[in-house]
Design an enzyme around this catalytic site. Structure first.
Site, PDB file in Angstrom:
ATOM      1  N   LYS A  68      -1.879  11.987   8.005  1.00  9.41           N
ATOM      2  CA  LYS A  68      -2.108  11.074   9.135  1.00  9.41           C
ATOM      3  C   LYS A  68      -2.202  11.768  10.497  1.00  9.41           C
ATOM      4  O   LYS A  68      -2.931  11.307  11.371  1.00  9.41           O
ATOM      5  CB  LYS A  68      -1.014  10.003   9.166  1.00  9.41           C
ATOM      6  N   ASP A 104      -1.665   0.175  11.701  1.00 10.43           N
ATOM      7  CA  ASP A 104      -0.364  -0.223  11.142  1.00 10.43           C
ATOM      8  C   ASP A 104       0.408  -1.169  12.063  1.00 10.43           C
ATOM      9  O   ASP A 104       1.057  -2.114  11.585  1.00 10.43           O
ATOM     10  CB  ASP A 104       0.505   1.014  10.856  1.00 10.43           C
ATOM     11  N   VAL A 218       9.938  -3.520   6.128  1.00 10.44           N
ATOM     12  CA  VAL A 218       8.623  -2.933   5.850  1.00 10.44           C
ATOM     13  C   VAL A 218       8.515  -2.529   4.383  1.00 10.44           C
ATOM     14  O   VAL A 218       7.432  -2.266   3.886  1.00 10.44           O
ATOM     15  CB  VAL A 218       8.270  -1.725   6.765  1.00 10.44           C
TER      16      VAL A 218
END
Ligand code: ATR
Length: 282
Positions: A68, A104, A218
């Site tokens: 990422k 996100d 999450v």
């Protein structure tokens, strides 16, 4: 002859990714001739992947662990959310510019809005547990909506670094401060890996949590974590992590394939069934 659009999800390892299932569902649902392919790319192969990116004809894709941050130097432009989070999860063409965004935080917020409508009415403070990538997304999403965010982490230095990076309205704390922070919190988010299958449970005392606070995890394997179960038993509204995965995918799909897809109950059920099949008891 024009080829049908090809998108990817890249990571290392990648075989557990549920993204192909969800993008595959949308491709099928909207009758789009295109593909979403799973690519296992080792860190040393990343530069080669981007060197041949144009000629391969990728329209874009998702980026996951451990790439990422590593993909950023290969892109022409980093969008503001990705810049703020220091991580890219979506690559796409903006004209001739290869751009990287991070969806996100948006996915996290849309999941909350979807599963706990009105949660923000009168809400001003959130507590986020954790200081990794998921915490970064949750904290960024919440501060963008004007909430004061308290980041609480086992390793306080990581919470401090994150709070400093995000700036105004975000503070950092050690676990010792949790109980007093909960008394003021309108929203509690678990953004640590605790409570996930094969991980220790998250053990915190919810009794000081403000009445009426919403509790969000999450983690989505299992779908109902111990945290959510005990929050529910205490009368709090709860939101699981599966919707974050579903909603973060919407923006990428629409940029690649030109259709803004819907997060339907049918899609959610498909993923829930997959989670239960692969992790019995979840
Ligand atoms: P992700 O990118 O998915 O958020 P991560 O970067 O590995 O994952 O972050 C995991 C988070 O869970 C971290 O905040 C971590 O705390 P530390 O920064 O102290 O490592 C937290 N975490 C993991 N195991 C934990 C444990 N046993 N107790 C408390 N916090 C834990």
């Amino acid at each position: 002859m024009s080829r049908s659009p090809r998108a990817f999800v890249m990571g290392h390892p990648i075989k557990h990714s549920r993204s192909p299932m969800l993008h595959g569902y949308w491709l099928d649902h909207y009758g789009i001739e295109g593909s979403y392919e799973m690519l296992d790319i080792a860190p040393e192969a990343l530069a080669g992947f981007f060197a041949s990116y144009r000629e391969t004809g990728w329209i874009g894709g998702n980026v996951t662990v451990p790439h990422k941050s590593a993909v950023m130097p290969f892109l022409d432009r980093i969008d503001p959310a990705a810049e703020a989070m220091g991580a890219v999860n979506t690559v796409y063409w903006d004209g001739d510019v290869l751009a990287g965004d991070n969806t996100d935080a948006l996915g996290f917020m849309h999941n909350l809005d979807d599963r706990a409508p009105g949660w923000q009415t009168g809400a001003s403070r959130a507590v986020v547990l954790g200081a990794g990538g998921a915490a970064r997304a949750a904290a960024y999403g919440l501060m963008s909506r004007g909430l004061d965010v308290a980041i609480v982490n086992r390793t306080e230095a990581k919470a401090q670094a994150l709070a400093q990076h995000l700036g105004r309205g975000v503070s950092s704390h050690s676990l010792d401060a949790l109980s007093s922070l909960l008394g003021e919190a309108d929203l509690l988010v678990n953004a640590t890996s605790l409570g996930m299958v094969h991980q220790p449970p998250l053990q915190i005392d919810l009794s000081p949590l403000k009445a009426g606070a919403t509790v969000c995890d999450v983690v989505y394997v299992p779908l109902e974590t111990d945290l959510l179960r005990s929050a529910k038993a205490r009368g709090h509204r709860t939101v699981d992590g599966l919707g974050m995965l579903l909603h973060q995918a919407v923006v990428g799909f629409s940029r690649w394939f030109g259709v803004t897809p819907e997060v339907t109950g049918e899609l959610r059920t498909l993923l829930e069934e997959d989670i239960r099949a692969k992790s019995p008891g979840a």
